[in-house]
Scaffold this motif. Structure first.
Motif, PDB file in Angstrom:
ATOM      1  N   ILE A 120     -65.730 -24.778  54.819  1.00  0.00           N
ATOM      2  CA  ILE A 120     -64.791 -25.811  54.360  1.00  0.00           C
ATOM      3  C   ILE A 120     -65.041 -26.148  52.897  1.00  0.00           C
ATOM      4  CG2 ILE A 120     -64.128 -28.233  54.654  1.00  0.00           C
ATOM      5  CD1 ILE A 120     -64.670 -27.891  57.642  1.00  0.00           C
ATOM      6  N   THR A 121     -66.320 -26.239  52.533  1.00  0.00           N
ATOM      7  CA  THR A 121     -66.645 -26.541  51.135  1.00  0.00           C
ATOM      8  C   THR A 121     -66.178 -25.420  50.212  1.00  0.00           C
ATOM      9  OG1 THR A 121     -68.587 -27.777  51.876  1.00  0.00           O
ATOM     10  CG2 THR A 121     -68.501 -27.145  49.554  1.00  0.00           C
ATOM     11  N   LYS A 122     -66.433 -24.179  50.610  1.00  0.00           N
ATOM     12  CA  LYS A 122     -66.015 -23.032  49.802  1.00  0.00           C
ATOM     13  C   LYS A 122     -64.494 -22.985  49.668  1.00  0.00           C
ATOM     14  CE  LYS A 122     -65.281 -18.080  50.412  1.00  0.00           C
ATOM     15  NZ  LYS A 122     -65.562 -17.476  49.119  1.00  0.00           N
ATOM     16  N   ALA A 123     -63.792 -23.061  50.806  1.00  0.00           N
ATOM     17  CA  ALA A 123     -62.336 -22.953  50.785  1.00  0.00           C
ATOM     18  C   ALA A 123     -61.704 -24.105  50.011  1.00  0.00           C
ATOM     19  CB  ALA A 123     -61.798 -22.912  52.211  1.00  0.00           C
ATOM     20  N   GLY A 124     -62.231 -25.311  50.208  1.00  0.00           N
ATOM     21  CA  GLY A 124     -61.686 -26.460  49.491  1.00  0.00           C
ATOM     22  C   GLY A 124     -61.919 -26.374  47.996  1.00  0.00           C
ATOM     23  N   THR A 125     -63.121 -25.955  47.615  1.00  0.00           N
ATOM     24  CA  THR A 125     -63.433 -25.824  46.189  1.00  0.00           C
ATOM     25  C   THR A 125     -62.550 -24.777  45.529  1.00  0.00           C
ATOM     26  OG1 THR A 125     -65.729 -26.453  46.621  1.00  0.00           O
ATOM     27  CG2 THR A 125     -65.261 -25.352  44.532  1.00  0.00           C
ATOM     28  N   ARG A 126     -62.361 -23.644  46.208  1.00  0.00           N
ATOM     29  CA  ARG A 126     -61.544 -22.585  45.632  1.00  0.00           C
ATOM     30  C   ARG A 126     -60.082 -23.009  45.518  1.00  0.00           C
ATOM     31  NH1 ARG A 126     -64.000 -17.683  45.788  1.00  0.00           N
ATOM     32  NH2 ARG A 126     -62.257 -17.036  44.469  1.00  0.00           N
ATOM     33  N   LEU A 127     -59.598 -23.781  46.479  1.00  0.00           N
ATOM     34  CA  LEU A 127     -58.233 -24.267  46.418  1.00  0.00           C
ATOM     35  C   LEU A 127     -58.046 -25.208  45.233  1.00  0.00           C
ATOM     36  CD1 LEU A 127     -55.539 -24.086  47.918  1.00  0.00           C
ATOM     37  CD2 LEU A 127     -56.229 -26.080  49.263  1.00  0.00           C
ATOM     38  N   ILE A 128     -59.066 -26.017  44.964  1.00  0.00           N
ATOM     39  CA  ILE A 128     -59.012 -26.918  43.812  1.00  0.00           C
ATOM     40  C   ILE A 128     -59.031 -26.120  42.505  1.00  0.00           C
ATOM     41  CG2 ILE A 128     -60.246 -28.726  42.568  1.00  0.00           C
ATOM     42  CD1 ILE A 128     -61.293 -29.652  45.323  1.00  0.00           C
ATOM     43  N   VAL A 129     -59.910 -25.122  42.448  1.00  0.00           N
ATOM     44  CA  VAL A 129     -60.022 -24.302  41.239  1.00  0.00           C
ATOM     45  C   VAL A 129     -58.724 -23.555  40.970  1.00  0.00           C
ATOM     46  CG1 VAL A 129     -61.212 -22.313  40.223  1.00  0.00           C
ATOM     47  CG2 VAL A 129     -62.521 -24.076  41.402  1.00  0.00           C
ATOM     48  N   ASN A 130     -58.021 -23.146  42.023  1.00  0.00           N
ATOM     49  CA  ASN A 130     -56.784 -22.387  41.857  1.00  0.00           C
ATOM     50  C   ASN A 130     -55.668 -23.191  41.218  1.00  0.00           C
ATOM     51  OD1 ASN A 130     -57.845 -20.047  42.886  1.00  0.00           O
ATOM     52  ND2 ASN A 130     -57.035 -20.329  44.937  1.00  0.00           N
ATOM     53  N   THR A 131     -55.819 -24.530  41.162  1.00  0.00           N
ATOM     54  CA  THR A 131     -54.809 -25.339  40.484  1.00  0.00           C
ATOM     55  C   THR A 131     -54.896 -25.193  38.967  1.00  0.00           C
ATOM     56  OG1 THR A 131     -56.270 -27.282  40.450  1.00  0.00           O
ATOM     57  CG2 THR A 131     -54.824 -27.026  42.347  1.00  0.00           C
ATOM     58  N   SER A 132     -56.013 -24.628  38.486  1.00  0.00           N
ATOM     59  CA  SER A 132     -56.148 -24.386  37.053  1.00  0.00           C
ATOM     60  C   SER A 132     -55.272 -23.201  36.657  1.00  0.00           C
ATOM     61  CB  SER A 132     -57.606 -24.090  36.703  1.00  0.00           C
ATOM     62  OG  SER A 132     -57.742 -23.708  35.351  1.00  0.00           O
ATOM     63  N   PRO A 133     -54.554 -23.303  35.530  1.00  0.00           N
ATOM     64  CA  PRO A 133     -53.646 -22.222  35.144  1.00  0.00           C
ATOM     65  C   PRO A 133     -54.348 -20.934  34.721  1.00  0.00           C
ATOM     66  CG  PRO A 133     -53.764 -23.893  33.423  1.00  0.00           C
ATOM     67  CD  PRO A 133     -54.505 -24.437  34.608  1.00  0.00           C
ATOM     68  N   GLU A 134     -55.619 -21.023  34.308  1.00  0.00           N
ATOM     69  CA  GLU A 134     -56.309 -19.806  33.879  1.00  0.00           C
ATOM     70  C   GLU A 134     -57.097 -19.211  35.048  1.00  0.00           C
ATOM     71  OE1 GLU A 134     -59.735 -20.005  33.737  1.00  0.00           O
ATOM     72  OE2 GLU A 134     -59.792 -22.112  34.214  1.00  0.00           O
ATOM     73  N   PRO A 135     -57.173 -17.867  35.126  1.00  0.00           N
ATOM     74  CA  PRO A 135     -57.804 -17.214  36.275  1.00  0.00           C
ATOM     75  C   PRO A 135     -59.312 -17.028  36.153  1.00  0.00           C
ATOM     76  CG  PRO A 135     -56.841 -15.555  34.855  1.00  0.00           C
ATOM     77  CD  PRO A 135     -56.553 -16.890  34.200  1.00  0.00           C
ATOM     78  N   PHE A 136     -59.868 -17.285  34.967  1.00  0.00           N
ATOM     79  CA  PHE A 136     -61.266 -16.918  34.731  1.00  0.00           C
ATOM     80  C   PHE A 136     -62.241 -17.772  35.539  1.00  0.00           C
ATOM     81  CE2 PHE A 136     -58.861 -15.936  30.817  1.00  0.00           C
ATOM     82  CZ  PHE A 136     -58.975 -14.558  30.860  1.00  0.00           C
ATOM     83  N   SER A 137     -61.955 -19.063  35.697  1.00  0.00           N
ATOM     84  CA  SER A 137     -62.852 -19.922  36.472  1.00  0.00           C
ATOM     85  C   SER A 137     -62.914 -19.465  37.921  1.00  0.00           C
ATOM     86  CB  SER A 137     -62.391 -21.380  36.402  1.00  0.00           C
ATOM     87  OG  SER A 137     -61.042 -21.504  36.830  1.00  0.00           O
ATOM     88  N   ASN A 138     -61.780 -19.010  38.461  1.00  0.00           N
ATOM     89  CA  ASN A 138     -61.743 -18.516  39.831  1.00  0.00           C
ATOM     90  C   ASN A 138     -62.629 -17.268  39.980  1.00  0.00           C
ATOM     91  OD1 ASN A 138     -60.234 -18.477  42.583  1.00  0.00           O
ATOM     92  ND2 ASN A 138     -60.004 -16.392  41.816  1.00  0.00           N
ATOM     93  N   ILE A 139     -62.540 -16.365  39.012  1.00  0.00           N
ATOM     94  CA  ILE A 139     -63.328 -15.135  39.067  1.00  0.00           C
ATOM     95  C   ILE A 139     -64.819 -15.435  38.926  1.00  0.00           C
ATOM     96  CG2 ILE A 139     -63.785 -12.946  37.888  1.00  0.00           C
ATOM     97  CD1 ILE A 139     -60.832 -12.849  37.137  1.00  0.00           C
ATOM     98  N   LEU A 140     -65.173 -16.336  38.003  1.00  0.00           N
ATOM     99  CA  LEU A 140     -66.581 -16.674  37.797  1.00  0.00           C
ATOM    100  C   LEU A 140     -67.190 -17.320  39.034  1.00  0.00           C
ATOM    101  CD1 LEU A 140     -66.542 -18.035  34.127  1.00  0.00           C
ATOM    102  CD2 LEU A 140     -67.521 -15.885  34.948  1.00  0.00           C
ATOM    103  N   ILE A 141     -66.456 -18.229  39.658  1.00  0.00           N
ATOM    104  CA  ILE A 141     -66.962 -18.877  40.869  1.00  0.00           C
ATOM    105  C   ILE A 141     -67.111 -17.863  41.996  1.00  0.00           C
ATOM    106  CG2 ILE A 141     -66.350 -20.515  42.694  1.00  0.00           C
ATOM    107  CD1 ILE A 141     -65.263 -22.354  40.579  1.00  0.00           C
ATOM    108  N   SER A 142     -66.143 -16.945  42.107  1.00  0.00           N
ATOM    109  CA  SER A 142     -66.217 -15.916  43.141  1.00  0.00           C
ATOM    110  C   SER A 142     -67.435 -15.014  42.936  1.00  0.00           C
ATOM    111  CB  SER A 142     -64.936 -15.079  43.143  1.00  0.00           C
ATOM    112  OG  SER A 142     -64.990 -14.067  44.123  1.00  0.00           O
ATOM    113  N   LEU A 143     -67.686 -14.619  41.687  1.00  0.00           N
ATOM    114  CA  LEU A 143     -68.869 -13.800  41.411  1.00  0.00           C
ATOM    115  C   LEU A 143     -70.158 -14.561  41.733  1.00  0.00           C
ATOM    116  CD1 LEU A 143     -67.811 -12.108  38.043  1.00  0.00           C
ATOM    117  CD2 LEU A 143     -68.060 -10.988  40.272  1.00  0.00           C
TER     118      LEU A 143
END
Length: 331
Positions: A120-143
């Motif tokens: 739940i923490t992972k999915a919720g955090t990623r959903l929040i990050v996805n609201t950012s218009p740039e994709p780099f934060s999503n990739i960095l968190i995933s790595l």
């Protein structure tokens, strides 16, 4: 200490499987097959099977690429809402070996709970990050999740005592951030539902901005001044407002003299008050689902999130004639 070591491996593997189940299974499989860690529970040796390792690595590679694409990662997490907790429970039960049915049920529930909390923490955090218009934060968190899952899974096997305490620390952090995650998810899902509602009823933003719901109206009537006239009202979420928790749902009421923020805390109705004389400037920043509404005041900047269609009905000039301004906005 032996009990702590046993719990460290049991709790740790269950917890990290909620972040990345396939990486966890693959790490345990490799450690078992190539004897990278000695003294593993014999029940985990089944994960060292070549077929199991191959499937785990294959699914991990799928997740590795899916997790880097905004939107697709949310879909992937949704699919794994049941898979990860069940996988965490399975890893926990496998480690108890021959045990009573009651103990197996208890361990199953603990493993599923730990994996669910992490998921739940992972999915919720990623959903929040996805609201950012740039994709780099999503990739960095995933790595970071990939590296963390592999490293933590190995730590649970090689240093279970340390992993026991680290798992407790992680759970403590989750307890602290979980309320913020839930408030953020509620905001995002509410914005989606409001957008759908507006698609079927075009006048929804206009109607919502003109009248207070019954649940708020009684409280508002008791709080407002005698000469105050309602100009605009609507739901909002606090992003940066002094004295209000981040992403707390609010009811904003703009009157001829002030801005009132109505909200609930500990099941009690609360109110923040801001005189229009204190407002130096307002700005609106449009978004796909949510718009940002910035108020520059003598007390600092106040920032809110509004439903995007509703934000279009905001008065352009807060000090304009209430009735004529409201009518102009709705037209």
């Amino acid at each position: 200490m032996e009990i702590i070591a046993k719990l460290g491996s049991l709790f740790g593997l269950s917890f990290i499987s909620g972040i990345n189940l396939y990486a966890t299974v693959a790490v345990v499989g490799f450690c078992s097959k190539f004897n990278l860690v000695h003294g593993l529970p014999p029940e985990l040796s089944v994960l060292g099977n070549d077929v199991v390792i191959f499937i785990a690595v294959f699914l991990y590679l799928l997740e590795f690429f899916a997790d880097k694409i905004p939107g697709l990662d949310t879909l992937w997490d949704s699919i794994h809402t049941l898979i990860r907790p069940l996988g965490g429970a399975m890893l926990a039960v496998m480690q108890v070996g021959e045990a009573s049915p009651a103990l197996e049920v208890i361990v199953f529930m603990l493993g599923a709970s730990l994996a669910s909390a992490a998921h739940i923490t992972k999915a919720g955090t990623r959903l929040i990050v996805n609201t950012s218009p740039e994709p780099f934060s999503n990739i960095l968190i995933s790595l970071g999740e990939d590296v963390g899952a592999v490293g933590f899974a190995y730590l649970c096997l090689a240093h279970p005592v340390l992993s026991f305490f680290l798992t407790l620390v992680c759970l403590g952090i989750i307890l602290l951030v979980m309320p913020l995650i839930f408030r953020t998810l509620r905001m995002l899902f509410s914005a989606v539902f409001f957008r759908i509602k507006c698609f079927f009823a075009k006048d929804t933003p206009w109607a919502m901005s003109r009248f207070l719901p019954f649940s708020w109206n009684t409280f508002w009537e008791e709080q407002k001044g005698n000469k105050e006239r309602l100009v605009w009202t609507g739901p909002a979420y606090a992003v940066r407002v002094p004295g209000i928790r981040r992403f707390t749902p609010l009811r904003v009421v703009i009157t001829s003299t002030a801005i009132h923020l109505l909200y609930k805390r500990w099941f009690r109705l609360q109110k923040h008050f801001l005189s229009l004389d204190e407002v130096e400037e307002q700005k609106r920043f449009p978004g796909a689902l949510l718009s940002r509404w910035l108020l520059r005041t003598s007390r600092g900047d106040w920032l809110f999130s509004l439903y995007q269609p509703l934000s279009k009905t905001l008065p352009e000039d807060l000090r304009a004639n209430p009735r004529s301004e409201a009518d102009a906005v709705t037209r």
